[in-house]
Design a protein around this motif. Structure first.
Motif, PDB file in Angstrom:
ATOM      1  N   GLN A  19     -14.233  -4.403 -17.957  1.00  0.00           N
ATOM      2  CA  GLN A  19     -12.906  -4.340 -17.338  1.00  0.00           C
ATOM      3  C   GLN A  19     -12.676  -5.501 -16.366  1.00  0.00           C
ATOM      4  N   TYR A  20     -13.755  -6.128 -15.903  1.00  0.00           N
ATOM      5  CA  TYR A  20     -13.632  -7.268 -15.000  1.00  0.00           C
ATOM      6  C   TYR A  20     -13.579  -8.599 -15.761  1.00  0.00           C
ATOM      7  N   MET A  21     -13.330  -8.519 -17.072  1.00  0.00           N
ATOM      8  CA  MET A  21     -13.248  -9.715 -17.918  1.00  0.00           C
ATOM      9  C   MET A  21     -11.895  -9.749 -18.633  1.00  0.00           C
ATOM     10  N   PRO A  22     -10.788  -9.870 -17.898  1.00  0.00           N
ATOM     11  CA  PRO A  22      -9.459  -9.794 -18.525  1.00  0.00           C
ATOM     12  C   PRO A  22      -9.199 -10.897 -19.537  1.00  0.00           C
ATOM     13  N   HIS A  23      -9.688 -12.112 -19.292  1.00  0.00           N
ATOM     14  CA  HIS A  23      -9.451 -13.209 -20.235  1.00  0.00           C
ATOM     15  C   HIS A  23     -10.131 -12.931 -21.574  1.00  0.00           C
ATOM     16  N   THR A  24     -11.334 -12.404 -21.505  1.00  0.00           N
ATOM     17  CA  THR A  24     -12.079 -12.097 -22.731  1.00  0.00           C
ATOM     18  C   THR A  24     -11.438 -10.937 -23.479  1.00  0.00           C
ATOM     19  N   LEU A  25     -11.035  -9.905 -22.765  1.00  0.00           N
ATOM     20  CA  LEU A  25     -10.390  -8.759 -23.415  1.00  0.00           C
ATOM     21  C   LEU A  25      -9.081  -9.159 -24.082  1.00  0.00           C
ATOM     22  N   GLU A  26      -8.333 -10.041 -23.454  1.00  0.00           N
ATOM     23  CA  GLU A  26      -7.080 -10.503 -24.043  1.00  0.00           C
ATOM     24  C   GLU A  26      -7.336 -11.328 -25.304  1.00  0.00           C
ATOM     25  N   PHE A  27      -8.437 -12.067 -25.330  1.00  0.00           N
ATOM     26  CA  PHE A  27      -8.748 -12.931 -26.460  1.00  0.00           C
ATOM     27  C   PHE A  27      -9.198 -12.146 -27.683  1.00  0.00           C
ATOM     28  N   LEU A  28      -9.974 -11.100 -27.504  1.00  0.00           N
ATOM     29  CA  LEU A  28     -10.545 -10.362 -28.621  1.00  0.00           C
ATOM     30  C   LEU A  28      -9.488  -9.537 -29.347  1.00  0.00           C
ATOM     31  N   ASP A  29      -9.624  -9.449 -30.684  1.00  0.00           N
ATOM     32  CA  ASP A  29      -8.731  -8.602 -31.484  1.00  0.00           C
ATOM     33  C   ASP A  29      -9.103  -7.134 -31.352  1.00  0.00           C
ATOM     34  N   ASP A  30     -10.410  -6.863 -31.400  1.00  0.00           N
ATOM     35  CA  ASP A  30     -10.902  -5.489 -31.422  1.00  0.00           C
ATOM     36  C   ASP A  30     -12.101  -5.346 -30.500  1.00  0.00           C
ATOM     37  N   THR A  31     -12.198  -4.197 -29.868  1.00  0.00           N
ATOM     38  CA  THR A  31     -13.399  -3.837 -29.133  1.00  0.00           C
ATOM     39  C   THR A  31     -13.895  -2.498 -29.677  1.00  0.00           C
ATOM     40  N   HIS A  32     -15.195  -2.266 -29.556  1.00  0.00           N
ATOM     41  CA  HIS A  32     -15.804  -1.096 -30.183  1.00  0.00           C
ATOM     42  C   HIS A  32     -16.605  -0.332 -29.136  1.00  0.00           C
ATOM     43  N   ASN A 266     -25.752   1.526 -24.787  1.00  0.00           N
ATOM     44  CA  ASN A 266     -24.343   1.381 -25.170  1.00  0.00           C
ATOM     45  C   ASN A 266     -23.839   0.041 -24.637  1.00  0.00           C
ATOM     46  N   VAL A 267     -23.591  -0.912 -25.536  1.00  0.00           N
ATOM     47  CA  VAL A 267     -23.308  -2.287 -25.117  1.00  0.00           C
ATOM     48  C   VAL A 267     -21.864  -2.683 -25.405  1.00  0.00           C
ATOM     49  N   PRO A 268     -21.339  -3.654 -24.650  1.00  0.00           N
ATOM     50  CA  PRO A 268     -20.010  -4.193 -24.953  1.00  0.00           C
ATOM     51  C   PRO A 268     -20.022  -4.892 -26.308  1.00  0.00           C
ATOM     52  N   PHE A 269     -18.956  -4.732 -27.066  1.00  0.00           N
ATOM     53  CA  PHE A 269     -18.887  -5.359 -28.385  1.00  0.00           C
ATOM     54  C   PHE A 269     -17.425  -5.589 -28.752  1.00  0.00           C
ATOM     55  N   GLY A 270     -17.103  -6.835 -29.104  1.00  0.00           N
ATOM     56  CA  GLY A 270     -15.739  -7.164 -29.511  1.00  0.00           C
ATOM     57  C   GLY A 270     -15.736  -8.249 -30.565  1.00  0.00           C
TER      58      GLY A 270
END
Length: 369
Positions: A19-32, A266-270
């Protein structure tokens, strides 16, 4: 397969801190949300991420590297001593840079001259580490690991002007000791307090500060990645993931010990421009997602993921995690009954993976020894 493909791996990144990575979250199409590591430490995660294989404890099997699947120029840049040519991670790459890539440091140069494990080597290693500790008190302390913006700049320079490439970038932010820029204390103090807390000698105030330093490290990485996301071609296939999580004081535990816990597994994945995957993703599926074709034990349609560390093992679905301590609901940690998943865990027969399979000097450099 697309013309440009990028794998970005992040050391010790917690899922709840993306949640502290807004630029990355905006860039990714999908997160799992239901994505899982194959181990709770780097030596057990990267044979899966790069090779599509459960780890054997001896590094990557060279012929398994996903880099062999790309006809384009392959560029790898890692910032972790355990992800080096010494563990066969350079295999298949046309250009590969790691902390142990060329004896750049005084310690690396000394390792070339002294037999590893010998008494002279141990004395020299102790002296070097003591020198580093004392130096932090009398001069400006450098970041513990190569900064993310340096890695991004090098990579963009290496692929500039090329229409086809595969890149793998591994970032150490936010691996301990947490020493972000812009903190309220200087870098040397941040490193000392982090090490104090991780060795169970910190106060409540120290622990609160360390959690804040970790969060700042995550945000700092996101700021560096923004220039990467802006620079690569729009059609680039991207996989972004953590190699394992991090404990920030849960049950008095810090860092990433071998416990089979959701915070570590449980790891971040996008992804971006990548094939669709099933409800559950394992890091062993990364090469398959990167290439769009089955690679070793990877799949695009998974229901159960597995993990191991030493003689401990775990099996995970989108809802539950089964460990030797019991079966729990991922959402809230409550105990549940899932006999089918427990049987799957019992049948899983992994090789043993422990940090001690790595070289002692690398464990020291990473703060484990």
């Amino acid at each position: 397969m697309t013309d440009t493909t990028l794998l970005v791996t992040v050391d010790s990144l917690r899922t709840d801190h993306v949640q502290y990575m807004p630029h990355t979250l905006e860039f990714l199409d999908d997160t799992h949300d239901a994505a899982f590591a194959t181990s709770t430490a780097t030596p057990g995660s990267f044979p899966a991420i790069i090779g599509g294989e459960y780890p054997t404890g001896s590094g990557l099997e060279p012929e398994a590297s996903v880099a062999h699947e790309f006809d384009a120029r392959c560029v790898g840049i890692t910032t972790n001593h355990l992800l080096s040519a010494e563990y066969d991670y350079a295999t298949g790459f046309d250009s590969f840079t790691s902390p142990k890539g060329g004896g750049e440091s005084l310690k690396d140069k000394g390792a070339i001259l002294l037999e590893r494990g010998s008494l002279p080597y141990k004395v020299a290693s102790w002296g070097y580490n003591r020198y580093q500790q004392l130096r932090s008190y009398v001069e400006e302390t450098e970041k513990s690991f190569r900064p993310a913006d340096d890695v991004v700049d090098q990579f963009l320079g290496e692929v500039s002007g090329r229409d086809e490439w595969f890149g793998w970038l591994h970032f150490m932010e936010p691996h301990h000791p947490y020493d972000p820029d812009g903190a309220d204390i200087d870098r040397a103090e941040a490193q000392r307090i982090t090490r104090r807390v991780l060795s169970d000698r910190g106060s409540d105030e120290d622990e609160a500060l360390v959690r804040d330093l970790y969060r700042r490290e995550v945000a700092e990485l996101d700021a560096a990645l923004e220039s990467l996301w802006d620079a690569i071609p729009d059609g680039t296939r991207v996989v972004f993931c953590g190699d394992h999580g991090e404990l920030l004081g849960e049950d008095g535990l810090w860092g990433h010990p071998g416990e089979m816990r959701p915070e570590l597994l449980n790891v971040p994945f996008g992804t971006r421009n990548a094939p669709d995957v099933g409800e559950v993703v394992s890091l062993i599926d990364v090469p398959t997602i990167l290439t769009g074709a089955e690679h070793r034990q990877g799949t695009l349609d998974r229901e159960i993921a597995f993990a191991a560390y030493g003689d401990r093992k775990a099996a995970m679905t989108a809802d539950h995690i089964a460990t030797e301590a019991g079966t729990y609901r991922l959402e809230d940690g409550e105990r549940v009954e899932d006999p089918s998943l427990e049987r799957e865990r019992e049948r899983f027969d992994p090789a043993y993976v422990v940090k001690e399979d790595a070289l002692q000097e690398d464990l020291e450099d990473l703060g484990y020894a």
